[in-house]
Enzyme design. Structure first.
Site, PDB file in Angstrom:
ATOM      1  N   GLN A  50      72.229  56.618   1.911  1.00 57.19           N
ATOM      2  CA  GLN A  50      71.646  55.879   0.791  1.00 57.19           C
ATOM      3  C   GLN A  50      70.785  56.794  -0.072  1.00 57.19           C
ATOM      4  O   GLN A  50      70.170  57.741   0.445  1.00 57.19           O
ATOM      5  CB  GLN A  50      70.769  54.709   1.276  1.00 57.19           C
ATOM      6  CG  GLN A  50      71.514  53.451   1.665  1.00 57.19           C
ATOM      7  CD  GLN A  50      71.938  53.461   3.117  1.00 57.19           C
ATOM      8  OE1 GLN A  50      71.371  54.186   3.944  1.00 57.19           O
ATOM      9  NE2 GLN A  50      72.947  52.677   3.449  1.00 57.19           N
ATOM     10  N   CYS A  77      67.238  47.906   2.820  1.00 52.28           N
ATOM     11  CA  CYS A  77      67.617  48.985   3.736  1.00 52.28           C
ATOM     12  C   CYS A  77      66.451  49.161   4.696  1.00 52.28           C
ATOM     13  O   CYS A  77      65.399  49.669   4.307  1.00 52.28           O
ATOM     14  CB  CYS A  77      67.911  50.271   2.974  1.00 52.28           C
ATOM     15  SG  CYS A  77      68.231  51.686   4.054  1.00 52.28           S
ATOM     16  N   CYS A 222      71.306  51.418  11.601  1.00 51.21           N
ATOM     17  CA  CYS A 222      71.154  50.497  10.476  1.00 51.21           C
ATOM     18  C   CYS A 222      70.021  49.546  10.833  1.00 51.21           C
ATOM     19  O   CYS A 222      70.152  48.741  11.760  1.00 51.21           O
ATOM     20  CB  CYS A 222      72.450  49.733  10.221  1.00 51.21           C
ATOM     21  SG  CYS A 222      72.319  48.495   8.908  1.00 51.21           S
TER      22      CYS A 222
END
Length: 277
Positions: A50, A77, A222
């Site tokens: 990202q 995120c 994640c």
């Protein structure tokens, strides 16, 4: 890449989920999707999962924007928020940072040496909050999304500011993440596409998790995926209200508090600094 040329950046990671972080106090930053993809490209760019922009904000320590490696801007995120929270606290000398995102306001706090906790807020559990294209029970989705023996049990759906579907599998290492992930990510049931988790409940307080991340592919970790998997498992009675989440890049601790908020705790690391090309 004239809009970005010469701009300083930090390369950071949270459990191997890696980011290029830029601050916009000195000059606006509005990268095109093509520019984001060029920065994220691991062969010809800097390489990251990202891209993150840290903007000035009224009434908060920063407003943060996130782009996946495919160039799409996204609302949340978790690992990236943890890294930005650490940066902001290092800069201010405080033990708390308030961060505005497209998905809402998040609060990061120090939890130890290079450890950061982030209050991710309450999960969104209604079908139209995920969102799904049509009404379904998000606790146990009655739709076959991919034909594989390990993926036939109904998955759960959770939004942590971004959409997640979580499959409970007998062995996360053997789950067909690389094959099923991209097929499920673009399934028509998910109009905004979806992050795909493959979760193995190893104990009442421990889950092994692999995540196919929307727009980024298989990632080492994640943060929102860990939160979503923990909530989905708790809703099914598979675990309690807290769990250690084992990801490819390491461990996160996630708690779904009695007040409904999800708290994620894990490390933040700076890899190197440079200037955008």
């Amino acid at each position: 890449m004239s809009a970005a040329m010469g701009r300083p950046f930090l390369k950071m990671n949270g459990l191997g989920n890696d980011f290029v972080v830029v601050e916009t106090r000195s000059a606006p930053f509005e990268p095109t999707a093509a520019q984001v993809r060029a920065i994220a490209d691991r062969a010809t760019g800097i390489g990251c999962d990202q891209l993150i922009a840290v903007d000035p904000a009224e009434g908060a320590d920063a407003h943060v924007r996130f782009w996946n490696a495919d160039g799409e801007e996204v609302g949340a995120c978790g690992n990236g928020t943890r890294c930005v929270g650490w940066l902001l606290m290092q800069s201010s000398g405080k033990d708390e940072a308030v961060i505005e995102t497209r998905a809402g306001r998040l609060v990061a706090t120090r939890a130890g040496e290079r450890l950061v906790s982030v209050d991710m807020g309450p999960p969104r559990l209604e079908w139209n909050e995920i969102p799904l294209a049509e009404p379904h029970d998000t606790r146990a989705l009655d739709v076959v999304l991919y034909h594989h023996a390990d993926l036939m049990a109904p998955p759960g759906c959770v939004s942590m500011g971004n959409p997640h579907v979580v499959f409970f599998v007998p062995d996360a290492e053997q789950a067909p993440a690389a094959e099923a992930g991209p097929a499920i990510e673009g399934h028509p049931l998910f109009p905004e596409h979806v992050n795909v988790g493959f979760a193995q409940v190893k104990a009442p307080d421990r889950i092994r998790l692999r995540v196919w991340e929307r727009g980024a592919g298989l990632t080492k970790a994640c943060g929102t995926g860990a939160c979503a998997a923990m909530v989905a498992a708790s809703r099914r009675g598979l675990i309690g209200r807290h769990a250690t989440m084992e990801l490819d890049g390491g461990e996160l601790f996630v708690e779904w508090r009695a007040d409904g908020h999800v708290i994620m705790t894990g490390p933040a690391a700076v890899d190197f600094q440079g200037e955008l090309p």
